[in-house]
Structures are given as structure tokens and as C-alpha cells.
Design a protein around this motif. Structure first.
Motif, short mmCIF file in Angstrom:
data_model
loop_
_atom_site.label_atom_id
_atom_site.label_comp_id
_atom_site.label_asym_id
_atom_site.label_seq_id
_atom_site.Cartn_x
_atom_site.Cartn_y
_atom_site.Cartn_z
N ASP A 115 7.28 48.83 -61.09
CA ASP A 115 6.52 49.96 -60.59
C ASP A 115 5.90 50.81 -62.13
N TRP A 116 4.80 51.44 -61.78
CA TRP A 116 4.12 52.40 -62.76
C TRP A 116 5.08 53.64 -62.93
N ASN A 117 5.13 54.28 -61.96
CA ASN A 117 5.46 55.77 -61.77
C ASN A 117 7.27 55.72 -61.42
N MET A 118 7.89 56.14 -62.51
CA MET A 118 9.32 56.26 -62.48
C MET A 118 9.73 57.11 -63.47
N GLU A 119 10.98 57.64 -63.41
CA GLU A 119 11.74 58.49 -64.53
C GLU A 119 12.93 57.78 -64.58
N PRO A 120 13.60 58.30 -65.76
CA PRO A 120 12.84 58.76 -67.09
C PRO A 120 11.94 57.69 -67.86
N MET A 121 11.97 56.65 -67.62
CA MET A 121 11.35 55.77 -68.15
C MET A 121 10.37 55.01 -67.42
N ASN A 122 8.91 55.11 -67.40
CA ASN A 122 7.90 54.79 -66.50
C ASN A 122 7.77 53.09 -66.74
N GLY A 123 6.92 52.58 -66.09
CA GLY A 123 6.78 51.28 -66.24
C GLY A 123 5.86 50.93 -67.31
N GLU A 124 4.83 51.85 -67.64
CA GLU A 124 4.11 51.64 -68.73
C GLU A 124 4.90 51.56 -70.30
N GLU A 125 5.84 52.51 -70.19
CA GLU A 125 6.75 52.78 -71.37
C GLU A 125 7.60 51.46 -71.48
N LEU A 126 8.27 50.91 -70.43
CA LEU A 126 9.06 49.84 -70.36
C LEU A 126 8.29 48.59 -70.78
N LEU A 127 7.01 48.37 -70.43
CA LEU A 127 6.25 47.22 -70.70
C LEU A 127 5.92 47.43 -72.25
N ASP A 178 14.73 52.20 -62.70
CA ASP A 178 13.96 52.68 -63.61
C ASP A 178 13.82 52.00 -65.01
N GLY A 179 12.99 52.42 -65.69
CA GLY A 179 12.56 51.53 -67.20
C GLY A 179 13.87 51.44 -67.74
N GLU A 180 14.57 52.69 -68.02
CA GLU A 180 15.84 52.63 -69.00
C GLU A 180 17.00 51.44 -68.61
N SER A 181 17.18 51.40 -66.88
CA SER A 181 18.09 50.48 -66.74
C SER A 181 17.61 49.14 -66.62
N ALA A 182 16.13 49.01 -66.55
CA ALA A 182 15.66 47.61 -66.49
C ALA A 182 15.75 47.13 -67.92
N LEU A 183 15.45 48.16 -69.05
CA LEU A 183 15.26 47.56 -70.43
C LEU A 183 16.66 46.90 -70.61
N ASP A 184 17.75 47.82 -70.47
CA ASP A 184 19.08 47.38 -70.65
C ASP A 184 19.50 45.90 -69.71
N LYS A 185 18.89 45.79 -68.69
CA LYS A 185 19.11 44.30 -68.09
C LYS A 185 18.48 43.41 -68.84
N ILE A 186 17.07 43.77 -69.30
CA ILE A 186 16.09 42.74 -69.96
C ILE A 186 17.00 42.28 -71.20
N PHE A 187 17.77 43.17 -72.05
CA PHE A 187 18.26 42.98 -73.12
C PHE A 187 19.50 42.28 -73.24
N ASP A 188 20.08 42.33 -71.73
CA ASP A 188 21.50 41.84 -71.50
C ASP A 188 21.42 40.28 -70.83
#
Length: 135
Positions: free
Chosen positions: A58-70, A39-49
Motif C-alpha cells: 500500500d502507499w499510505n501507511m505510517e510510520p513508513m509509507n509505501g513510497e519510502e519502503l520502495l 507498515d513499511g518499517e515492519s515490512a523492511l525488517d521482514k525483507i531484510f530477514d
């Protein structure tokens, strides 16, 4: 920096099956360093790490979708230029427009094949638009 086979690639999708398929395609294309997030939240953690050279999300995910991640990635000065491909099974033209406005470098509809993904990565490497860096 162009995306090459030794680049670090992050696949983000809430479906383990889709992540596995995208990983398989990237492996077939010769990519060696592939990581995943569900999901976007775990992706953001990985990107920052960790350093990544490309995100395929992907676009459609919860709790943070792809657009919010981007949007979060583009809002961060350190990661604003991170190459980002948005993928979705919803091929509505407004999704493409929204993805571009949010800062996606490319957009691909699911399902896709190795040649389709390879073309998107090549296109992104040769015609990439630099995104504004936040102040």
C-alpha cells in the motif's frame, strides 16, 4: 526469476482487512507462501530477514509509507531488483508517476479483483524493467 505460485510474497498494508483480501486473492490465484506486514518499517525488517520474490505494498501507511519502503528497498544493493507492486485507493495520475520514479514495477488501484492482480503480476513478469543497483 519469474514470480510463480511457490514464490514468497509479502503483502504490506496498514489495514488488516485489506491484507486479508489480498491474501485471499493470491490464494485463489494459487500462491502458497504469503506473509504480511502492517507498515513499511515492519515490512523492511521482514525483507531484510527473509527472501521474498514479490512485494505488494500500500502507499499510505505510517510510520513508513509505501513510497519510502520502495525507496529503501531500491537503495539496498541486495534487494534493488525485488519485484514491487504499489497499490493505493488514490488513483491520481501523479501517484502512478511517483511510484514509477521511485522504482515500482507495477501499480494497481484498490479495489481490484483476482484477474486485475493476476494481470499486473503477469505484466511485471514479461515486461519488467531492471532497476539500477546501488554502488
Amino acid at each position: 526469476m519469474p514470480i510463480n505460485h511457490y514464490s514468497n510474497v509479502l503483502i504490506v498494508d496498514d489495514s488488516a482487512t485489506v491484507r486479508s483480501l489480498v491474501r485471499k486473492i493470491l490464494t485463489q490465484l494459487g500462491y502458497k507462501n504469503i506473509d504480511e506486514a502492517s507498515d513499511g518499517e515492519s515490512a523492511l525488517d521482514k525483507i531484510f530477514d527473509k527472501h521474498f520474490d514479490l512485494v505488494i505494498s500500500d502507499w499510505n501507511m505510517e510510520p513508513m509509507n509505501g513510497e519510502e519502503l520502495l525507496k529503501e528497498v531500491r537503495a539496498n544493493k541486495k534487494y534493488a531488483q525485488l519485484p514491487f507492486i504499489m497499490m493505493t485507493s488514490d488513483c491520481a495520475i501523479n501517484k502512478v508517476v511517483l511510484a514509477r520514479r521511485a522504482g515500482a514495477d507495477s501499480f494497481i488501484n484498490k479495489p481490484f479483483n483476482p484477474a486485475g492482480l493476476q494481470a499486473k503480476i503477469y505484466e511485471m513478469n514479461t515486461h519488467r524493467v531492471r532497476h539500477p543497483v546501488p554502488v
